[in-house]
Design a protein around this motif. Sequence first.
Motif, short mmCIF file in Angstrom:
data_model
loop_
_atom_site.label_atom_id
_atom_site.label_comp_id
_atom_site.label_asym_id
_atom_site.label_seq_id
_atom_site.Cartn_x
_atom_site.Cartn_y
_atom_site.Cartn_z
N THR A 108 -25.26 -3.55 14.79
CA THR A 108 -26.29 -2.52 14.86
C THR A 108 -27.06 -2.58 16.18
N LYS B 258 -26.79 -2.88 4.23
CA LYS B 258 -25.87 -3.59 5.13
C LYS B 258 -25.68 -5.01 4.57
N CYS C 27 -20.35 -3.08 8.12
CA CYS C 27 -21.25 -2.88 9.24
C CYS C 27 -20.65 -3.58 10.46
N CYS D 217 -26.63 -9.53 15.64
CA CYS D 217 -25.35 -8.95 15.23
C CYS D 217 -24.18 -9.58 15.97
N TYR E 122 -31.16 3.22 18.98
CA TYR E 122 -30.29 4.15 18.28
C TYR E 122 -30.82 5.58 18.41
N PRO F 88 -25.39 2.63 12.69
CA PRO F 88 -25.71 1.31 13.24
C PRO F 88 -27.12 1.23 13.81
N SER F 89 -28.09 1.45 12.93
CA SER F 89 -29.48 1.39 13.37
C SER F 89 -30.19 0.36 12.52
#
Lengths: 351, 139
Positions: free
Chosen positions: A113, A82, A110, A143, A119, A57-58
């Motif tokens: 992120t 993603k 996903c 997100c 991250y 999740p970056s």
Amino acid sequence: MVKCVEVGDAGLNDLFKGLLSSGAVDGLVVPQKSGKSVIYTLIADPEKIKNPVPFAPSFGFNAANSLRKWLIEDKILGVVFKPCEARAVNELIKLEQINPDAILLISVDCEGTFKNEDYTANADKIGDKLTGNIEGVELRAACTMCETKLGEIGDLGIAYMGLGGTTVIALNDKGEAALSKVEGLAIEDKEIDRSSLKAEIKSAGSAGRETLKKELERVNEPLKLLEVLNDCIVCKNCRDMCPVCYCKECFFEQPLGNPHGGDLLHIADTRGDVRIPPYSLFYHLTRAYHVCVTCVSCGACEDACPKGLPLTLIYPVVAKNVQDVFEYVPGTDLEEPLPLTTYEEDELEPR
Amino acid sequence: MGDEFEPKILGFTCNWCTYAGADLAGTSRIQYPPNIRIIRVMCSGRMDPLFVIKALTNGADGVFMGGCHPGDCHYTKGNYYARRRIVALREVLKAFGLDERVRLRWISASEGPQFAEEVTKMVEDMKKLGPNPLKEETV
């Protein structure tokens, strides 16, 4: 019924290698771990696939941005993206910036992120796959309003949310053909129904969107917007990193949109004064209009802003409102024309 | 008159319908407020939303756009595209409180009185809305 293979997380490495060595793709773009960070790599040699982390999740930038002008004809590039990146690819295909025959689009589930720097700083805590909230690290604003978190876009999907194990799903004939080329995969027909999960994601996304809409109210007057933009240095990085802001010759690079020297003095003469660099408000409003139907709400603009302006509000949140008018979800349907390139005779009245 | 606020309105009118309608209003000697400055474009489909945004950020109090009625476009479909664009633009501007300063109207070449009426109405509305706050700002 869909054709799919349950490979598990461990099998992904072999899948990517197989795609390359079988010749299903000539190159593969896949996020890999480098130190504590996630980097995107374009791989031609299967042996170079070392540490793929498609679910990490970056988010540093929207990788579809790098595919603009991918118009070659005799090679196929596989991309592991993603959903927001995959949707941007589809929009770019519609905008004729990507040759669809030169792409094998693979999207992954996903759950949201973090900014890539967040991250990297918390990589140990977060891990390669997001499961639930991570204390002390906030999801990116874009997100929180995402309604398309499932890897169901493109030719192949790599899914795990709501499933027993990580599964590769063929989403169309092209994906199925690519999958069947890979050796050692036990392709099976299976019923996969994630509609309840989809509904859950949608309602969570619209709740997040309502929160952001409330925040947008802080710029609901021209002067308030101007105040927010006071810190803008008109570097245009939000444009450069936007996957769908694709014009080769941007208006704001031309003399009329980017005045210098005497032109600038002339503007000051007519108005009495002018900011330098000029046109921050003009630029942002114009860009908000330019991306309003194609914006995939990835939030790359906000990440790209060196001054930390709340650009998720100015671009994705506003764009979503416009997309609602045309009932258009960008990047989900390749056949659906872009709203501004078509019309109906009887609609939108009174204006 | 005196100190009453007189809005400056920029008008984009299409060559075939609204401009001719405005012309008819003039030759018929119909009175309407002189607050509108008209720029003739060949078609409402030529009106780039960029023009509107530039006018607004430069302090125009309103932007009036006129085109042929749906179905009557000289180029068959320019006004249909214009309609979608302006609807999208107004939706964008709504978030920043500028949408009420922009309007698109269908006025044919024979509708001189309607042109005068629409302009009168827009001037009234802009007077109620007050000056464009960006006028006095450094933008």
